[in-house]
Scaffold this active site. Structure first.
Site, short mmCIF file in Angstrom:
data_model
loop_
_atom_site.label_atom_id
_atom_site.label_comp_id
_atom_site.label_asym_id
_atom_site.label_seq_id
_atom_site.Cartn_x
_atom_site.Cartn_y
_atom_site.Cartn_z
N LYS A 48 30.13 1.40 -3.36
CA LYS A 48 29.29 0.20 -3.42
C LYS A 48 27.95 0.53 -2.77
CE LYS A 48 29.28 -4.63 -1.85
NZ LYS A 48 30.03 -5.61 -1.03
N ASP A 67 24.27 -26.69 7.29
CA ASP A 67 23.25 -25.66 7.19
C ASP A 67 21.99 -26.17 7.87
OD1 ASP A 67 22.75 -23.01 5.19
OD2 ASP A 67 20.93 -24.08 5.79
#
Length: 313
Positions: free
Chosen positions: A66, A156
């Site tokens: 990856k 958030d």
């Protein structure tokens, strides 16, 4: 040679959040038993802009690499924080078998690991769950909680972003950070530039999955608060050098023998939560074996994707 290329949409169509949880659980178990192997993650840093990461793994008859980036300032320029590719090869012949979008693989396994840890280490009677951070990976955690049949709230610092995520995914919005930190199961998925869990912020019986501090210098939880918790991690080598635990290790607050890899809990070789009063904390740095698990799950479903593009080599 014709190689399937999984775009973000194809990854999401191939691997459901519930399938991702099962795949990540199996990967943790295989790694704990030594059946899947994983050299340490390599960082190529360009701070303060961001970093590049090379993550190899071997297991299930395949090898993976990856190559992924993390540039937290990108959204301000209309660009994604995480980009990259996942390459999967046959472990016997070395032949390339698939190319996958890295950001979607990362989101799926992040959501799966966070929820798996919460289910494994949280109290059996845990009722409330919250996700702190409504970015791409935070949304993946919300989606996974919902797929597992659990009600979840989101908070958030950007309230409109939290409301948008809640509306899209079927979650509630936590009215404040303080109230969010009162949930039975807490998952933090922030950039990790400053702690969102301060000293004495948690109470007895809580679990927290710390997903955002995935590189050097990052932290979501104060060191003294970490020292109050029963600690678990995905991989000690990564966690102690580039994860949430790193700053506590450097300060002498945490030692290796005080931290249990979650794979050993899942195999039954180490205890998980031992009382309802414990605070449990899971430090996730993100493992290549998790990416391999998601990639192999996607490959299993390749025949169900009639419009899957292919790369001719």
């Amino acid at each position: 040679m014709s190689v399937p290329v999984f775009t973000a949409r194809h990854v999401e169509e191939a691997v459901s959040p519930e399938r991702a949880v099962d795949a990540v659980r199996d990967a943790f178990v295989a790694h704990a038993r030594g059946e899947w192997t994983m050299p340490p993650k390599v960082y190529v840093t360009n701070y303060p802009a961001g970093d590049f990461r090379a993550m190899p793994a071997l297991g299930g008859g395949h090898a993976l690499l990856k190559w992924v980036t993390s540039f937290p300032g990108n959204p301000a320029h209309g660009l994604p924080t995480v980009t990259g590719v996942v390459l999967v090869s046959d472990a016997q012949t070395g032949q390339l078998r698939a190319v996958l979008d890295a950001a979607s693989v990362t989101a799926l396994r992040t959501g799966a690991a966070a929820v798996l840890a919460a289910e494994t280490l949280g109290r059996a009677d845990a009722e409330t769950a919250v996700v702190i951070g409504a970015g791409v990976n935070g949304r993946a955690v919300i989606r996974t909680f919902v797929a597992r049949g659990r009600a979840v709230s989101v908070w958030d610092i950007d309230e409109p972003r939290a409301r948008a995520a809640a509306q899209e995914l079927g979650a509630d919005v936590a009215p404040s950070l303080a109230e969010a930190l009162g949930a039975d199961l807490v998952v933090t998925v922030t950039p990790g530039h400053e702690a969102v869990i301060g000293d004495r912020a948690l109470h007895e019986g809580q679990h927290v999955s710390l997903m955002g501090a995935d590189g050097p210098g990052k932290a979501e939880m104060a060191g003294a608060e970490l020292a109050r918790a029963r600690l678990f991690c995905d991989d000690w080598e990564q966690a102690s050098h580039g994860g949430e635990l790193a700053h506590a290790v450097e300060a002498g607050l945490v030692a290796e023998e005080e931290v249990t890899p979650i794979g050993r809990v899942l195999t039954g070789d180490a205890p998980g939560r031992e009382s309802d009063a414990e605070i449990t904390a899971f430090d996730s740095t993100g493992l290549a074996i998790q990416d391999l698990a998601i990639a192999l799950a996607a490959l299993e479903a390749a025949e169900t994707l009639p419009d899957l593009p292919r790369l001719e080599l």
